[in-house]
Design a protein around this motif. Structure first.
Motif, PDB file in Angstrom:
ATOM      1  N   SER A  50      18.300  36.768  71.995  1.00 57.10           N
ATOM      2  CA  SER A  50      18.846  38.119  71.839  1.00 57.10           C
ATOM      3  C   SER A  50      19.624  38.282  70.543  1.00 57.10           C
ATOM      4  CB  SER A  50      19.748  38.465  73.025  1.00 57.10           C
ATOM      5  OG  SER A  50      20.795  37.521  73.161  1.00 57.10           O
ATOM      6  N   THR A  51      19.947  37.155  69.882  1.00 51.47           N
ATOM      7  CA  THR A  51      20.595  37.218  68.575  1.00 51.47           C
ATOM      8  C   THR A  51      19.800  38.096  67.617  1.00 51.47           C
ATOM      9  OG1 THR A  51      21.591  35.032  68.827  1.00 51.47           O
ATOM     10  CG2 THR A  51      21.315  35.835  66.580  1.00 51.47           C
ATOM     11  N   LEU A  52      18.476  38.059  67.708  1.00 52.08           N
ATOM     12  CA  LEU A  52      17.624  38.844  66.810  1.00 52.08           C
ATOM     13  C   LEU A  52      17.872  40.333  66.988  1.00 52.08           C
ATOM     14  CD1 LEU A  52      14.326  36.809  67.302  1.00 52.08           C
ATOM     15  CD2 LEU A  52      15.950  36.617  65.411  1.00 52.08           C
ATOM     16  N   ALA A  53      17.958  40.782  68.231  1.00 49.80           N
ATOM     17  CA  ALA A  53      18.227  42.197  68.497  1.00 49.80           C
ATOM     18  C   ALA A  53      19.652  42.567  68.083  1.00 49.80           C
ATOM     19  CB  ALA A  53      18.014  42.505  69.973  1.00 49.80           C
ATOM     20  N   VAL A  54      20.576  41.635  68.266  1.00 48.96           N
ATOM     21  CA  VAL A  54      21.972  41.888  67.893  1.00 48.96           C
ATOM     22  C   VAL A  54      22.096  42.099  66.391  1.00 48.96           C
ATOM     23  CG1 VAL A  54      24.264  40.834  67.750  1.00 48.96           C
ATOM     24  CG2 VAL A  54      22.963  40.721  69.882  1.00 48.96           C
ATOM     25  N   GLU A  55      21.393  41.294  65.608  1.00 50.74           N
ATOM     26  CA  GLU A  55      21.454  41.446  64.149  1.00 50.74           C
ATOM     27  C   GLU A  55      20.973  42.831  63.729  1.00 50.74           C
ATOM     28  OE1 GLU A  55      22.832  39.644  61.985  1.00 50.74           O
ATOM     29  OE2 GLU A  55      22.967  37.598  62.790  1.00 50.74           O
ATOM     30  N   VAL A  56      19.923  43.326  64.353  1.00 52.67           N
ATOM     31  CA  VAL A  56      19.433  44.673  64.042  1.00 52.67           C
ATOM     32  C   VAL A  56      20.452  45.723  64.486  1.00 52.67           C
ATOM     33  CG1 VAL A  56      17.637  46.382  64.566  1.00 52.67           C
ATOM     34  CG2 VAL A  56      17.011  44.000  64.128  1.00 52.67           C
ATOM     35  N   ALA A  57      21.038  45.532  65.656  1.00 48.23           N
ATOM     36  CA  ALA A  57      22.039  46.479  66.147  1.00 48.23           C
ATOM     37  C   ALA A  57      23.230  46.563  65.203  1.00 48.23           C
ATOM     38  CB  ALA A  57      22.496  46.084  67.552  1.00 48.23           C
ATOM     39  N   TRP A  58      23.660  45.426  64.675  1.00 42.28           N
ATOM     40  CA  TRP A  58      24.775  45.434  63.724  1.00 42.28           C
ATOM     41  C   TRP A  58      24.418  46.226  62.463  1.00 42.28           C
ATOM     42  CZ3 TRP A  58      26.233  39.521  64.064  1.00 42.28           C
ATOM     43  CH2 TRP A  58      26.995  39.320  65.226  1.00 42.28           C
ATOM     44  N   GLN A  59      23.178  46.113  62.044  1.00 46.20           N
ATOM     45  CA  GLN A  59      22.755  46.819  60.836  1.00 46.20           C
ATOM     46  C   GLN A  59      22.884  48.328  60.965  1.00 46.20           C
ATOM     47  OE1 GLN A  59      21.599  45.617  57.713  1.00 46.20           O
ATOM     48  NE2 GLN A  59      22.507  43.745  58.569  1.00 46.20           N
ATOM     49  N   VAL A  60      22.649  48.847  62.156  1.00 42.00           N
ATOM     50  CA  VAL A  60      22.625  50.308  62.345  1.00 42.00           C
ATOM     51  C   VAL A  60      23.766  50.804  63.218  1.00 42.00           C
ATOM     52  CG1 VAL A  60      20.138  50.421  61.999  1.00 42.00           C
ATOM     53  CG2 VAL A  60      21.016  50.096  64.315  1.00 42.00           C
ATOM     54  N   ALA A  61      24.707  49.913  63.523  1.00 44.46           N
ATOM     55  CA  ALA A  61      25.871  50.272  64.350  1.00 44.46           C
ATOM     56  C   ALA A  61      25.448  50.863  65.686  1.00 44.46           C
ATOM     57  CB  ALA A  61      26.787  51.243  63.603  1.00 44.46           C
ATOM     58  N   ALA A  62      24.432  50.263  66.303  1.00 44.57           N
ATOM     59  CA  ALA A  62      23.919  50.760  67.585  1.00 44.57           C
ATOM     60  C   ALA A  62      24.832  50.324  68.726  1.00 44.57           C
ATOM     61  CB  ALA A  62      22.502  50.248  67.808  1.00 44.57           C
ATOM     62  N   GLU A  63      25.232  51.294  69.532  1.00 47.26           N
ATOM     63  CA  GLU A  63      26.040  51.015  70.721  1.00 47.26           C
ATOM     64  C   GLU A  63      25.329  51.480  71.993  1.00 47.26           C
ATOM     65  OE1 GLU A  63      29.961  52.620  70.208  1.00 47.26           O
ATOM     66  OE2 GLU A  63      30.284  51.563  68.305  1.00 47.26           O
ATOM     67  N   GLY A  64      24.069  51.882  71.846  1.00 44.17           N
ATOM     68  CA  GLY A  64      23.282  52.267  73.009  1.00 44.17           C
ATOM     69  C   GLY A  64      22.548  51.067  73.579  1.00 44.17           C
TER      70      GLY A  64
END
Length: 420
Positions: A146-160
């Protein structure tokens, strides 16, 4: 009111060139990116060829700290995300963070970093008891996919909603399907969906060598990946990533976004039969195709192009050909079908998302990529596989399919972005 997901941004890291336009140029020119493995010493392996990405993380804006923290697969995903967001023109700072989601697929997670660390901690495999004191600080992150998805989320400030989808070789298309469902359900207004894998390491090569799934055509790497060809002898490993910006159709059009395509229907099935084997009748894939078309409210005759899984193994290509005939009927003989794995190899979980990106570009640019290296006709594979050369062709509806170990079969239907 129904909500439909549309693709407004595309980012690609693929063999043959980083970036969406380099990727599309490779496909439409029918060039292959397969070559002898350079990422590790492949001496002694049965298959010593792969489709590698010429990727310099610093050249693509990653800092030394990011490079140290991220596995190669995570680096691919982040670079693809940045390109997709820029391509979409969306101002993410104007979207409430809790309305931004992420859906990333991967079959093997942070394989390269894990193998590298094991070699160090085990002193080259000489020690059974590992000294954790030699481990990098980010080892735990490498162990958690899930680290892979987390890195993308950090890039776009996703909180959904943020998810990592791992279904083997259907992970990419399944992750895009999940992202489209988040839009349809109203759980998010923008989703970064796609997949990434960087599996080119000794452990991966050894595993596929053991089951003789990869091509041993080491003397002719450029022509080794030859889906549907009578002389095919296995797939060629690859690596890469594709990330798509998905938005709700009405909102995308209201802001004047360019729409590459609409995600109209998705379905998946499992054959519950064998870990790696496929039944020759193609029933499970055919059922996934039929279900996806029904959800898209499209008939078999509406399909204007089929992006095949087309791995280049004997059983897959027979299975898939049968599935197209079973699901599309006589129309299967009239619709162009091609496999881009002939050019960019099989990047396991990432390839499904890369293929969806290719489908969106095929819709937008009215061109069908070819099946490279298809020179010798196989009587069992008797459809129009667009051999060697790209074809100008307008399609309003495109079908993309994926097949994976474990019996996974997935299908997605896309429509033109300018459709009513």
């Amino acid at each position: 009111m129904s909500r439909t997901a549309v693709i407004t941004g595309i980012g690609v890291v693929a063999p043959g060139g980083v970036g969406r336009e380099n990727f599309w140029a490779l496909l439409t020119e029918g060039r292959t990116a397969t070559r002898s493995i350079s990422l590790f010493d492949a001496t002694g392996f049965r298959s010593r060829i792969a489709a590698e990405c010429d990727f310099d993380p610093a050249e693509h804006g990653l800092s030394p700290q990011e490079v140290r923290r991220m596995d190669r697969a995570a680096q691919f995903a982040v670079v693809g995300t940045r390109e997709a967001v820029l391509d979409s023109g969306i101002a993410l700072d104007r979207v409430p963070p809790h309305r931004i989601g992420v859906s990333i697929g991967s079959a093997v997670g942070c394989t390269m970093a894990l193998e590298r660390e094991y070699v160090v901690l085990s002193d080259g495999g000489q020690r059974w008891n590992l000294d954790h004191g030699y481990a990098v600080p980010h080892l735990y992150g490498h162990m958690v996919p899930s680290t892979l998805a987390v890195e993308v989320a950090w890039q776009v400030a996703a909180e959904g909603p943020v998810a990592l989808v791992s279904d083997g070789c259907t992970s990419g298309i399944d992750a895009v399907g999940h992202g489209a469902q988040l839009i349809a359900d109203g759980a998010a207004d923008v989703v970064l969906a796609g997949a990434t894998d960087a599996p080119l390491s000794p452990i991966t090569s050894a595993c596929f060598d053991a089951i003789r799934a990869t091509s041993p055509r080491n003397h002719d790497a450029e022509h080794a990946s030859r889906p549907f060809d009578a002389e095919r002898d296995g797939f060629v490993l690859g690596e890469g990533a594709a990330v798509l910006v998905l938005e709700e159709r009405g909102a995308a059009r209201a802001r004047g976004a360019r729409v590459y395509g609409e995600l109209l229907g998705f379905a998946s099935r499992s054959n519950a039969f064998h870990m790696t084997g496929l039944k020759p009748d193609g029933r499970e894939m055919a059922e996934a195709i039929t279900a996806a078309l029904a959800r898209a409210r499209r008939n078999p005759d509406d399909v204007g192009y089929v992006n095949a899984h087309g791995s280049g193994t004997k059983q897959n290509d027979r299975h898939e050909t049968a599935a197209f005939k079973r699901s599309l009927g006589d129309h299967a003989y009239r619709v162009p079908v091609s496999s881009i794995k002939s050019m960019v190899g099989h990047s396991l979980g990432a390839i499904g998302a890369i293929e969806v990106a290719a489908c969106a570009l095929a819709l937008d640019r009215e061109t069908v990529p070819p099946t490279a290296n298809l020179r010798t006709r196989d009587p069992e594979c008797d459809l129009d596989y667009v051999p060697l050369t790209a074809r100008e062709h307008r399609a309003d509806t495109v079908l993309s399919v994926a097949s994976g170990f474990g019996g996974f079969q997935s299908a997605m239907v896309l429509g033109r972005g300018d459709a009513a």
